[in-house]
Write a protein that holds these residues in place. Structure first.
Motif, PDB file in Angstrom:
ATOM      1  N   GLU A 174       0.819  -1.216   0.000  1.00 41.96           N
ATOM      2  CA  GLU A 174       0.000   0.000   0.000  1.00 41.96           C
ATOM      3  C   GLU A 174       0.855   1.269   0.000  1.00 41.96           C
ATOM      4  OE1 GLU A 174      -2.306  -0.553   3.470  1.00 41.96           O
ATOM      5  OE2 GLU A 174      -3.457  -2.253   2.673  1.00 41.96           O
ATOM      6  N   ILE A 175       2.149   1.104   0.236  1.00 43.81           N
ATOM      7  CA  ILE A 175       3.042   2.270   0.295  1.00 43.81           C
ATOM      8  C   ILE A 175       3.589   2.580  -1.103  1.00 43.81           C
ATOM      9  CG2 ILE A 175       5.203   3.160   1.238  1.00 43.81           C
ATOM     10  CD1 ILE A 175       4.714   1.504   3.730  1.00 43.81           C
ATOM     11  N   THR A 176       3.389   3.787  -1.542  1.00 47.20           N
ATOM     12  CA  THR A 176       3.925   4.238  -2.836  1.00 47.20           C
ATOM     13  C   THR A 176       4.906   5.371  -2.627  1.00 47.20           C
ATOM     14  OG1 THR A 176       2.096   5.796  -3.137  1.00 47.20           O
ATOM     15  CG2 THR A 176       1.821   3.557  -4.056  1.00 47.20           C
ATOM     16  N   ILE A 177       5.736   5.584  -3.631  1.00 47.14           N
ATOM     17  CA  ILE A 177       6.731   6.663  -3.580  1.00 47.14           C
ATOM     18  C   ILE A 177       6.493   7.583  -4.783  1.00 47.14           C
ATOM     19  CG2 ILE A 177       9.204   7.197  -3.756  1.00 47.14           C
ATOM     20  CD1 ILE A 177       9.763   4.431  -2.510  1.00 47.14           C
ATOM     21  N   THR A 178       6.438   8.878  -4.517  1.00 47.26           N
ATOM     22  CA  THR A 178       6.324   9.861  -5.595  1.00 47.26           C
ATOM     23  C   THR A 178       7.635  10.628  -5.690  1.00 47.26           C
ATOM     24  OG1 THR A 178       3.945  10.082  -5.201  1.00 47.26           O
ATOM     25  CG2 THR A 178       5.025  11.832  -6.486  1.00 47.26           C
ATOM     26  N   LYS A 179       8.236  10.585  -6.874  1.00 50.88           N
ATOM     27  CA  LYS A 179       9.532  11.222  -7.070  1.00 50.88           C
ATOM     28  C   LYS A 179       9.640  11.674  -8.516  1.00 50.88           C
ATOM     29  CE  LYS A 179      14.516  10.292  -6.638  1.00 50.88           C
ATOM     30  NZ  LYS A 179      15.532   9.248  -6.350  1.00 50.88           N
ATOM     31  N   ASN A 180      10.044  12.941  -8.697  1.00 50.26           N
ATOM     32  CA  ASN A 180      10.191  13.505 -10.052  1.00 50.26           C
ATOM     33  C   ASN A 180       8.919  13.318 -10.878  1.00 50.26           C
ATOM     34  OD1 ASN A 180      12.869  14.144  -9.388  1.00 50.26           O
ATOM     35  ND2 ASN A 180      13.631  12.176 -10.180  1.00 50.26           N
ATOM     36  N   ASN A 181       7.779  13.563 -10.222  1.00 52.93           N
ATOM     37  CA  ASN A 181       6.463  13.472 -10.867  1.00 52.93           C
ATOM     38  C   ASN A 181       6.117  12.067 -11.352  1.00 52.93           C
ATOM     39  OD1 ASN A 181       5.935  16.262 -10.550  1.00 52.93           O
ATOM     40  ND2 ASN A 181       7.263  16.691 -12.341  1.00 52.93           N
ATOM     41  N   LYS A 182       6.787  11.070 -10.790  1.00 55.59           N
ATOM     42  CA  LYS A 182       6.475   9.676 -11.131  1.00 55.59           C
ATOM     43  C   LYS A 182       6.068   8.940  -9.868  1.00 55.59           C
ATOM     44  CE  LYS A 182      10.445   8.818 -13.246  1.00 55.59           C
ATOM     45  NZ  LYS A 182      11.487   8.104 -14.057  1.00 55.59           N
ATOM     46  N   VAL A 183       5.129   8.016 -10.024  1.00 51.67           N
ATOM     47  CA  VAL A 183       4.671   7.206  -8.902  1.00 51.67           C
ATOM     48  C   VAL A 183       5.312   5.824  -9.000  1.00 51.67           C
ATOM     49  CG1 VAL A 183       2.691   6.156  -7.757  1.00 51.67           C
ATOM     50  CG2 VAL A 183       2.490   8.448  -8.748  1.00 51.67           C
ATOM     51  N   TYR A 184       5.938   5.421  -7.910  1.00 49.22           N
ATOM     52  CA  TYR A 184       6.606   4.122  -7.858  1.00 49.22           C
ATOM     53  C   TYR A 184       5.802   3.186  -6.955  1.00 49.22           C
ATOM     54  CZ  TYR A 184      10.746   6.511  -9.743  1.00 49.22           C
ATOM     55  OH  TYR A 184      11.621   7.235 -10.533  1.00 49.22           O
ATOM     56  N   LYS A 185       5.537   1.998  -7.470  1.00 46.68           N
ATOM     57  CA  LYS A 185       4.828   0.973  -6.697  1.00 46.68           C
ATOM     58  C   LYS A 185       5.747  -0.241  -6.503  1.00 46.68           C
ATOM     59  CE  LYS A 185       0.289   2.277  -8.529  1.00 46.68           C
ATOM     60  NZ  LYS A 185      -0.907   1.797  -9.286  1.00 46.68           N
ATOM     61  N   ARG A 186       5.530  -0.934  -5.372  1.00 49.76           N
ATOM     62  CA  ARG A 186       6.382  -2.089  -5.113  1.00 49.76           C
ATOM     63  C   ARG A 186       6.115  -3.214  -6.108  1.00 49.76           C
ATOM     64  NH1 ARG A 186       7.537  -6.851  -3.046  1.00 49.76           N
ATOM     65  NH2 ARG A 186       5.325  -7.429  -2.956  1.00 49.76           N
ATOM     66  N   ARG A 187       7.200  -3.823  -6.591  1.00 50.15           N
ATOM     67  CA  ARG A 187       7.055  -4.999  -7.445  1.00 50.15           C
ATOM     68  C   ARG A 187       6.396  -6.098  -6.626  1.00 50.15           C
ATOM     69  NH1 ARG A 187       9.176  -5.615 -12.857  1.00 50.15           N
ATOM     70  NH2 ARG A 187       9.064  -7.813 -12.241  1.00 50.15           N
ATOM     71  N   SER A 188       5.627  -6.937  -7.253  1.00 47.79           N
ATOM     72  CA  SER A 188       4.822  -7.922  -6.516  1.00 47.79           C
ATOM     73  C   SER A 188       5.622  -9.124  -6.018  1.00 47.79           C
ATOM     74  CB  SER A 188       3.677  -8.415  -7.399  1.00 47.79           C
ATOM     75  OG  SER A 188       4.210  -9.068  -8.555  1.00 47.79           O
ATOM     76  N   GLU A 189       6.847  -9.307  -6.533  1.00 51.07           N
ATOM     77  CA  GLU A 189       7.601 -10.512  -6.147  1.00 51.07           C
ATOM     78  C   GLU A 189       8.026 -10.486  -4.673  1.00 51.07           C
ATOM     79  OE1 GLU A 189       8.660  -9.789 -10.531  1.00 51.07           O
ATOM     80  OE2 GLU A 189       8.477  -8.585  -8.708  1.00 51.07           O
ATOM     81  N   VAL A 190       8.219 -11.695  -4.148  1.00 44.89           N
ATOM     82  CA  VAL A 190       8.805 -11.855  -2.809  1.00 44.89           C
ATOM     83  C   VAL A 190      10.123 -12.619  -2.966  1.00 44.89           C
ATOM     84  CG1 VAL A 190       6.604 -11.811  -1.585  1.00 44.89           C
ATOM     85  CG2 VAL A 190       7.519 -13.997  -2.421  1.00 44.89           C
TER      86      VAL A 190
END
Length: 626
Positions: A174-190
Motif C-alpha cells: 500500500e506504500i507508494t513513492i512519488t519522485k520527479n512526478n512519477k509514482v513508484y509501486k512495489r514490485r509484486s515478487e517476494v
C-alpha cells in the motif's frame, strides 16, 4: 518444462510468456490469441483440432507418464516461463571456489566434492517468487520501468512520507513513492526463503543497523552444523551471500551430519514404530546418554546410521553409570572419613600417579579432536577414561579409599573435579552434578556451575609419563591372561593362588607387581625369560603376553579363599539390613571347624573389613547392629 526450455535456448527459439499465474493463456503480442483466457488443460482439445486443420500434427495419442502435482491437494502443476530476478553466480564462481579453501569441512571429502562441484555446476540463483507469503522484495518501480531499491525502513519512510507499520504483504504494497512526478509501486515478487536463510550471519543481529562492531569481530563464524542435505542448500547460499557482500566465506568450520534412519533402515515414522520417542529417551536414559550416542556415531562424520536402542543404553551402562558410581564411591567414603578438600595431599602411589596421567592424556586427546571438529574421535578417549577410572583405578584403590587414605581420596577428588570441567562440553548434566557434589567437600568459594569454569589446561603426556602408561597397560594385559586361565579352570578370584610366571624381558617395579598380585589374588609374580612346565602349571598366551599359572591349591590357600567368601556373605547381610558404611555390628558365625580356624587366624582382619566390634560362634551366621 526445463528440458524443453534448454533445448529451445540451444536452437535459438524465442522463450514465450504464454500463460498467467492462474494457468490461463495470455493475450497475443502481434495478433489475437484464440485461446486467450482459457485454462491451459481445457485448451488441449482446441489446439489439437487447430493443428490437424493446419496439417501440422505429427502424431496424436494418449500416453501414461509422470506429471508434477501439489502433494497436499493433488492439484496438477505446470512449469511456465516468467520474468524473474537472479543473482549472477557465473561471475563470482571463481571467488566462491577460492573462499571455500578457507573452510574446514567435516567430512573432508565434501570440500572438493559435493560443495565445490555444486558451485561449479550451479546455474544463476533465482531469488524471486510469485506468491503472497514471504519477505517482499524491496524494489519500487514506476510505469516507465525506473526502479528504486530500498535499503532500510528509514529510507522508505523518508521517500514515501508514510510510517511503515509492517514489512509484509499486503501492508507494504500500500506504500507508494512519488519522485520527479512519477509514482513508484512495489514490485509484486517476494524473496526466495534461502535468501533470508543465507543472510543469517548478519540479519540475526540486525547488522548493519546495529551491532556493527560485534558482527565484524565475529564474522566469519567459527562453527556451523547441519545435516548433509544443507551442503547444497543453506551452506551454499550463506557462502554465496557472504562472498558477494563481504568477499569472505561465511563460516570457518562446518560439520555436515548424516541422516538417522529408524531401527529397520526406513525413515523414522510413527506409523512404522521404528524409533523410540525422544521424550521417552530423555526421561528414561537422559540427555547425556543421547549426546554420547549421537556424538560417537558415524552421523558426526557425514555417514548415515540406523537408530539402535541397545547401543544407546550401552552408553549409559558402560560409560555414565560407572562414572557416577565412581563419584558416589568417593562421596560415601569422603563423608564417612570426614575428608575435606582442604586436606588434599600429593601422592606418589603408582595408581594415583597413573590415573592423573591417564586423565591428562584423555583430556588432551579430547580437546585436540574437538579443535579439529572430529567429534567421534573426541568422544572415544572420554569413554575409555570412564572405564579406566571405575574398573581399574577405583577397583584397585577400593581398600585405600574405604579406609580413608588421605592421598587416595585427594587423588580421586582432584581427578573427578578436573574431569567434570574437561568433559562438561560432551556430557554437561552428569558433570554438573558431580561438580556440584564435589564442591560440598571444598572450603573454597566454588562457582555456581561447572559451565562457568575455565577449561582446564592440558598437555600431551611426557616421555616419562608415557612409560607409566605403558607399564600399567602391561600389568592389565598380564592380568587379563591370568584371569582368562582362572575362568577356564573355574577358579574364582576370591580363591588365592600361589605363583604366576610371566615371560617378560623388561622390568616391572614392585609397585606394579603388587597391583598385579592384588588383581589376580596371587601370592608371587615371577618375571622370567624362560617359562617352566610341570604338573599343575597352566600356560596361556594372549596379546603377545605369555604366562604360566600354578593352579595347585594348598589347605592354607583354601582357608584364605573361604575367608573371602565369608566376608562377602557378611557384607551382603549388612546390605540387606540397610546398614551404612561405618555402622558397627556384632558378628556371629555358625560354629564349624572352618569358622573356628578363621577366628583363630583372621579375627582382626574380619573385624576391620566388616566393621565388627565382636565376633563369636553360634548356631547360625547373623549380624547384630550395635
Amino acid at each position: 518444462g526445463e528440458i524443453d526450455t534448454e533445448m529451445g535456448r540451444q536452437n535459438d527459439l524465442t522463450i514465450m510468456l504464454t500463460i498467467d499465474d492462474e494457468g490461463k493463456f495470455l493475450p497475443g503480442d502481434i495478433a489475437k490469441n484464440p485461446y486467450e483466457g482459457m485454462f491451459y488443460k481445457k485448451a488441449d482439445k482446441y489446439i489439437t483440432e487447430d493443428l490437424i486443420k493446419a496439417n501440422l500434427l505429427f502424431k496424436n495419442e494418449r500416453i501414461t507418464h509422470r506429471f508434477p502435482y501439489h502433494d497436499r491437494c493433488n492439484t496438477l502443476l505446470i512449469q511456465k516461463a516468467q520474468n524473474s530476478w537472479f543473482v549472477d553466480l557465473q561471475s563470482i564462481k571463481k571467488q566462491l571456489l577460492e573462499k571455500n579453501e578457507n573452510i574446514n569441512w567435516v567430512p573432508k571429502h565434501l570440500k572438493h566434492g559435493r560443495f565445490a562441484k555444486g558451485i561449479e555446476q550451479a546455474p544463476d540463483w533465482c531469488i524471486s517468487r510469485n506468491r503472497f507469503w514471504a519477505t517482499p522484495m524491496p524494489v519500487w518501480e514506476s510505469d516507465d520501468g525506473d526502479r528504486i531499491v530500498i535499503s532500510s525502513i528509514k529510507q522508505l519512510e523518508e521517500l514515501s512520507g508514510k510510517k511503515v507499520i509492517d514489512l509484509h504483504r499486503p501492508y507494504i504494497d500500500e506504500i507508494t513513492i512519488t519522485k520527479n512526478n512519477k509514482v513508484y509501486k512495489r514490485r509484486s515478487e517476494v524473496l526466495d526463503s534461502w535468501f533470508e536463510a543465507g543472510s543469517m550471519p548478519y540479519a540475526q543481529i540486525h547488522y548493519p543497523f546495529e551491532n556493527k562492531e560485534k558482527f565484524e569481530k565475529n564474522f566469519p563464524g567459527d562453527y556451523i552444523v547441519e545435516y548433509v542435505g544443507q551442503v547444497r542448500a543453506w551452506f551454499f547460499f550463506m557462502h554465496v551471500m557472504s562472498t558477494s557482500l563481504f568477499n569472505s566465506n561465511s563460516f570457518k568450520n562446518v560439520i555436515s551430519t548424516g541422516v538417522m534412519a529408524g531401527n529397520d533402515s526406513r525413515k523414522m515414522s510413527k506409523t512404522y514404530g521404528n524409533y523410540t520417542d525422544p521424550k521417552e529417551i530423555l526421561k528414561n536414559v537422559g540427555g547425556d546418554t543421547l549426546r554420547l550416542y549421537l556424538m560417537s556415531s558415524p552421523l558426526m562424520v557425514g555417514e548415515n546410521a540406523n537408530f539402535d536402542d541397545t547401543e544407546l543404553k550401552n552408553k549409559s551402562r558402560n560409560v555414565l553409570n560407572p562414572l557416577w558410581n565412581s563419584a558416589k564411591y568417593f562421596l560415601i567414603y569422603a563423608n564417612s572419613n570426614n575428608w575435606n578438600a582442604k586436606n588434599i595431599e600429593e601422592s606418589n602411589n603408582i595408581l594415583d600417579l597413573w590415573i592423573k596421567i591417564r586423565l591428562e592424556q584423555a583430556l588432551w586427546e579430547f580437546s585436540q579432536n574437538i579443535e579439529k571438529y572430529q567429534v567421534p574421535n573426541a568422544v572415544r578417549p572420554i569413554e575409555e577414561f570412564c572405564d579406566d577410572l571405575s574398573n581399574w583405578y577405583v577397583r584397585r584403590s577400593r581398600d585405600r579409599i574405604s579406609q580413608g587414605n588421605t592421598k587416595a581420596l585427594s587423588t580421586l577428588y582432584s581427578v573427578l573435579l578436573k574431569f567434570s570441567k574437561g568433559a562438561a562440553p560432551l556430557i554437561p548434566f552428569i558433570t554438573e552434578k558431580i561438580y556440584e557434589n564435589l564442591q560440598k567437600q571444598s572450603s573454597n568459594n566454588a562457582l555456581e556451575s561447572v559451565h562457568l569454569e575455565y577449561y582446564p589446561e592440558v598437555s600431551k603426556p611426557s616421555t616419562q609419563n608415557n612409560v607409566v602408561l605403558k607399564k600399567m597397560q602391561m600389568v592389565r594385559n598380564i592380568a587379563s591372561v591370568g584371569n582368562s586361565i582362572r575362568k577356564e579352570h573355574d577358579l574364582p578370584i576370591r580363591q588365592p593362588l600361589n605363583t604366576m610366571y610371566v615371560l617378560l624381558s623388561e622390568e616391572l617395579g614392585s609397585e606394579y607387581l603388587n597391583i598385579l598380585k592384588d588383581e589376580l589374588n596371587i601370592k608371587n609374580i615371577v618375571l622370567t625369560t624362560k617359562l617352566q612346565t610341570a604338573k599343575n602349571l597352566v600356560e596361556k598366551e594372549e596379546k603377545n603376553i605369555k604366562v604360566v599359572l600354578d593352579i595347585n591349591i594348598s589347605e592354607e590357600l583354601m582357608l584364605e579363599g573361604y575367608l573371602r567368601d565369608t566376608m562377602r556373605d557378611v557384607q551382603n547381610l549388612r546390605k540387606n539390613a540397610g546398614l551404612q558404611v561405618g555402622e558397627k555390628i556384632n558378628l556371629v558365625l555358625q560354629e564349624t571347624p572352618k569358622n573356628s580356624q578363621l577366628l583363630e587366624k583372621y579375627q582382626s582382619e574380619i573385624k576391620d573389613k566388616v566393621d565388627a566390634l565382636t565376633i563369636s560362634l553360634g548356631n547360625e551366621t547373623r549380624i547384630e547392629k550395635v
